[in-house]
Enzyme design. Structure first.
Site, PDB file in Angstrom:
ATOM      1  N   GLU A   4      73.267  55.678 -16.952  1.00 46.48           N
ATOM      2  CA  GLU A   4      73.545  55.328 -15.550  1.00 46.48           C
ATOM      3  C   GLU A   4      74.862  55.892 -15.035  1.00 46.48           C
ATOM      4  O   GLU A   4      74.947  56.236 -13.862  1.00 46.48           O
ATOM      5  CB  GLU A   4      73.402  53.833 -15.270  1.00 46.48           C
ATOM      6  N   GLU A   7      70.997  49.090 -24.770  1.00 46.88           N
ATOM      7  CA  GLU A   7      72.055  48.906 -23.776  1.00 46.88           C
ATOM      8  C   GLU A   7      73.032  50.093 -23.796  1.00 46.88           C
ATOM      9  O   GLU A   7      73.445  50.580 -22.741  1.00 46.88           O
ATOM     10  CB  GLU A   7      72.783  47.577 -24.028  1.00 46.88           C
ATOM     11  N   ASN A  10      68.875  44.030   5.502  1.00 50.99           N
ATOM     12  CA  ASN A  10      68.734  44.307   4.076  1.00 50.99           C
ATOM     13  C   ASN A  10      67.373  43.775   3.666  1.00 50.99           C
ATOM     14  O   ASN A  10      67.065  42.618   3.930  1.00 50.99           O
ATOM     15  CB  ASN A  10      69.856  43.606   3.287  1.00 50.99           C
TER      16      ASN A  10
HETATM   17  C1  AGP Z   1      73.167  47.530 -15.624  1.00 43.13           C
HETATM   18  O1  AGP Z   1      74.281  48.269 -15.889  1.00 43.13           O
HETATM   19  C2  AGP Z   1      72.495  47.824 -14.373  1.00 43.13           C
HETATM   20  N1  AGP Z   1      73.358  47.905 -13.285  1.00 43.13           N
HETATM   21  C3  AGP Z   1      71.176  47.117 -14.129  1.00 43.13           C
HETATM   22  O2  AGP Z   1      70.310  47.497 -15.153  1.00 43.13           O
HETATM   23  C4  AGP Z   1      71.168  45.574 -14.006  1.00 43.13           C
HETATM   24  O3  AGP Z   1      71.434  45.005 -15.248  1.00 43.13           O
HETATM   25  C5  AGP Z   1      69.797  45.133 -13.462  1.00 43.13           C
HETATM   26  O4  AGP Z   1      69.606  45.694 -12.202  1.00 43.13           O
HETATM   27  C6  AGP Z   1      69.644  43.644 -13.418  1.00 43.13           C
HETATM   28  O5  AGP Z   1      70.571  43.061 -12.549  1.00 43.13           O
HETATM   29  P1  AGP Z   1      70.838  41.504 -12.545  1.00 43.13           P
HETATM   30  O6  AGP Z   1      71.354  41.154 -13.893  1.00 43.13           O
HETATM   31  O7  AGP Z   1      71.820  41.297 -11.447  1.00 43.13           O
HETATM   32  O8  AGP Z   1      69.519  40.836 -12.273  1.00 43.13           O
END
Ligand code: AGP
Length: 612
Positions: free
Chosen positions: A491, A484, A102
């Protein structure tokens, strides 16, 4: 992003690997594979494009593959399209070494060319295969896998979590990490590596978090950890205290819906322990009053929904603290030559605590002398461990890619921290402090009332799910909340939508409003309600269909203008987005449901974004 699991134990490995991968499906992936070492037939590799179910069918749930040592992987493509060949594990040319990865190897092309000149043939387009081939090269040179891994790590650049097995080693798997998550699990019938604890929680709660530069040798009885110079290291063990059922659907159709419904409880758990005798108590951080009084500016750095929490907090904190708050996308902040010094407080918000951009931005802020305070949901995650201070949101495991309960708990925790700092600075009146705290404690119950009206939103979603372009408009906190709402819709339902500050519409975007355009009008921010209404009237005048969200106080006014109205309880303006976002989450959910979308695993997205 990619999920890794590895097992070395006294049970058949393949079913355990498949089970672990299934529990990490939520991370987002496009192909999956496992490699197992068996006494009778050496390394066996099965991998395929598509859902894990395909791999499971191919191997009869893993029953076809003998052996008690193995590694598994779900891939989220970076280098090379998603197909069977690019899927992991990758095997070195002589078939002796299998590897899952990864991360991204940045200098893979240069190494690949070098190996090609030595006569090595590559089969995939991935950066990861290069590491498998390089390992074989060094293993042939030195005859020790551990030494070979050490040499490879000194040669490669980029980010990685690796799981490696070799046919010469019947019981041992090797793991290594830099900038990609990897945990060690100490089980009764064997030991594990995994990208996150959800993969192993069924087998063990006893885990350790690997640090950057560490290498682990995992056997059924032991896990030995070494630093980059191959010197042994002691690891601190942690007990995972949440229940397996927290990461299961428990009768709900989707994790997202379950997590939306869990929000009142998640907020209660995040807030209650931090309010004592009418005061905010943040025992877990070490910001002194003297330091707080010297803060000249505040940054909030985050990505996606966590960034949107920052956008709400900017309004609230500037109101409460009277200090400038700048909200930056982590991916921009890290390369922006930011104005950070010792008097800068940097809030870092992340559900996973593993978002690579956010972590890199945090490191940049620290390098420049800023003091970092992380708001994180996953205990023991990289951001939590590296920040100067950490406050956990107690949302429990969040599985759906689209965040809901993590967003809500981040929001209230930011409000709590804002109040705490404002109190230290003396910038908030006693009346307002008490009013916000009282409403904060009433929030779970009020949110429950919003959730109980889910059928209203479900009905509106069934009316509007066919729209192809949707605008979210609002002012101040409503605008920040709209960001938001719009992201949630995009998404999981794949509908194009934009969030706009209502007052800005007339400067260009209003040209896109035509008869039938759906506008979600957010009118919950009491101080600017009348101004927001003027903008609702403007879009209505141009033929927009308006779905409004407003509070009890403004119900009558809004219902006269909007086509459809969702009404939420009144609360203190600082907390209004915490209630207002809930119908937006539900709207996105039901629209996606109507459109037949894969709600918990939307296309192209990953839960934890561990590459740049
Ligand atoms: C939100 O629904 C998303 N999956 C995405 O925007 C997420 O908030 C973003 O990738 C940040 O992730 P984290 O809070 O784990 O850092």
């Amino acid at each position: 992003m990619c999920g890794i699991i590895g097992f070395s134990g006294r049970e058949q490995a393949a079913p355990i690997l498949l089970d672990g991968l299934a529990r990490m499906e939520y991370r987002g992936y496009d192909s999956a594979g496992i490699a197992v070492r068996a006494e009778t037939c050496g390394l066996q590799v099965k991998k395929t494009k598509g859902r894990l179910q395909v791999l499971s069918t191919l191997t009869h749930g893993g029953a076809d593959l003998e052996g008690t040592l193995g590694i598994g992987h779900t891939r989220w493509a970076t280098h090379g399209e998603p197909n069977d060949i690019n899927a992991h594990p990758h095997v070195s040319e002589n078939g002796q070494i299998a590897l899952v990865h990864n991360g991204i190897i940045e200098n893979y092309l240069e190494i690949k060319e070098h190996l090609q000149k030595q006569g090595v043939t590559f089969t995939s387009d991935t950066d990861s295969e290069v590491v498998a081939q390089l390992l074989e090269f060094h293993y042939n040179e030195c005859g020790s896998m551990l030494e070979a891994v050490g040499r490879v790590l000194r040669r490669i650049e980029g980010s990685y979590a690796f799981g490696i097995i070799c046919s010469d080693y019947p019981n041992a798997l090797i793991a290594a990490r830099k900038d990609s998550p990897l945990i060690l699990g100490y089980g009764e019938n064997g030991n594990f590596i995994a990208s996150d604890v959800t993969a192993v929680i069924k087998y063990t709660r006893d885990v350790a978090y690997m640090d950057d530069g560490e290498i682990a040798v995992v056997t059924p009885e032991t896990i030995d950890v070494f630093d980059s110079e191959l010197m042994p290291r002691e690891k601190e063990h942690h007990q995972i205290d949440w229940d397996v059922s927290a990461a299961e659907k428990g009768g709900y159709a989707h994790f997202m819906f379950k997590e939306i419904m869990e929000q009142p409880e998640a907020i209660r758990k995040t807030v209650s322990p931090r309010i004592r005798e009418g005061r905010v108590v943040l025992d877990d951080i070490s910001l002194t009053a003297e330091y707080v009084k010297g803060i000249s500016r505040i940054f909030v750095i985050a990505c996606g929904s966590s960034y949107h929490v920052g956008m709400v907090s900017k309004y609230n904190w500037e109101h409460l603290l009277r200090r400038p708050v700048e909200v930056c996308l982590a991916s921009e902040f890290r390369y922006s030559d930011p104005l950070v010094d010792e008097s800068t407080l940097v809030l870092v918000i992340s559900q996973s605590g593993e978002t690579l951009d956010t972590m890199a931005a945090m490191r940049e802020a620290r390098r420049r002398g800023g003091r970092t305070l992380a708001i994180v949901n996953v205990v023991g995650s990289s951001i939590a461990r590296e920040a100067d201070d950490v406050l956990y949101t107690w949302a429990g495991p969040e599985i759906a890619v689209a965040t809901t309960k993590a967003y809500s708990t981040q929001l209230v925790l930011m409000d709590l921290v804002g109040l705490y700092l404002a109190d230290l600075l003396g910038t908030v009146s006693r009346e307002e402090y008490d009013a916000v705290l009282a409403e904060m404690q009433a929030l779970p119950e009020k949110m429950q009332r919003v959730l109980e009206n889910f059928e209203d939103v479900q009905y509106f979603a069934s009316r509007y799910f066919n729209h192809n372009s949707i605008f979210f408009i609002g002012r101040n906190l409503d605008y920040a909340m709209g960001l938001e709402g719009s992201l949630k819709l995009k998404e999981i339902s794949y509908i194009h939508s934009e969030a706009y500050a209502s007052g800005e519409l007339k400067h260009g975007t209003i040209s896109l409003i035509e008869p039938g355009t759906l506008v979600v009008a957010l009118g919950t921010f009491a101080p600017l309600f009348d101004k927001a209404m003027s903008n609702v009237v403007e879009v209505k005048a141009r033929g927009a269909e308006v779905l409004a969200v407003t509070t009890e106080m403004f119900r009558e006014k809004m219902e006269k203008t909007a086509n459809s109205t969702v009404v939420i309880p009144d609360t203190h303006p600082v907390l209004q987005p915490s209630l207002g976002v809930v119908p937006l989450q539900l709207f996105a959910y039901y629209v996606a449901l109507q459109r037949g979308c894969d709600i918990d695993k939307p296309r192209n997205l990953a839960k934890s974004v561990t590459v740049e």
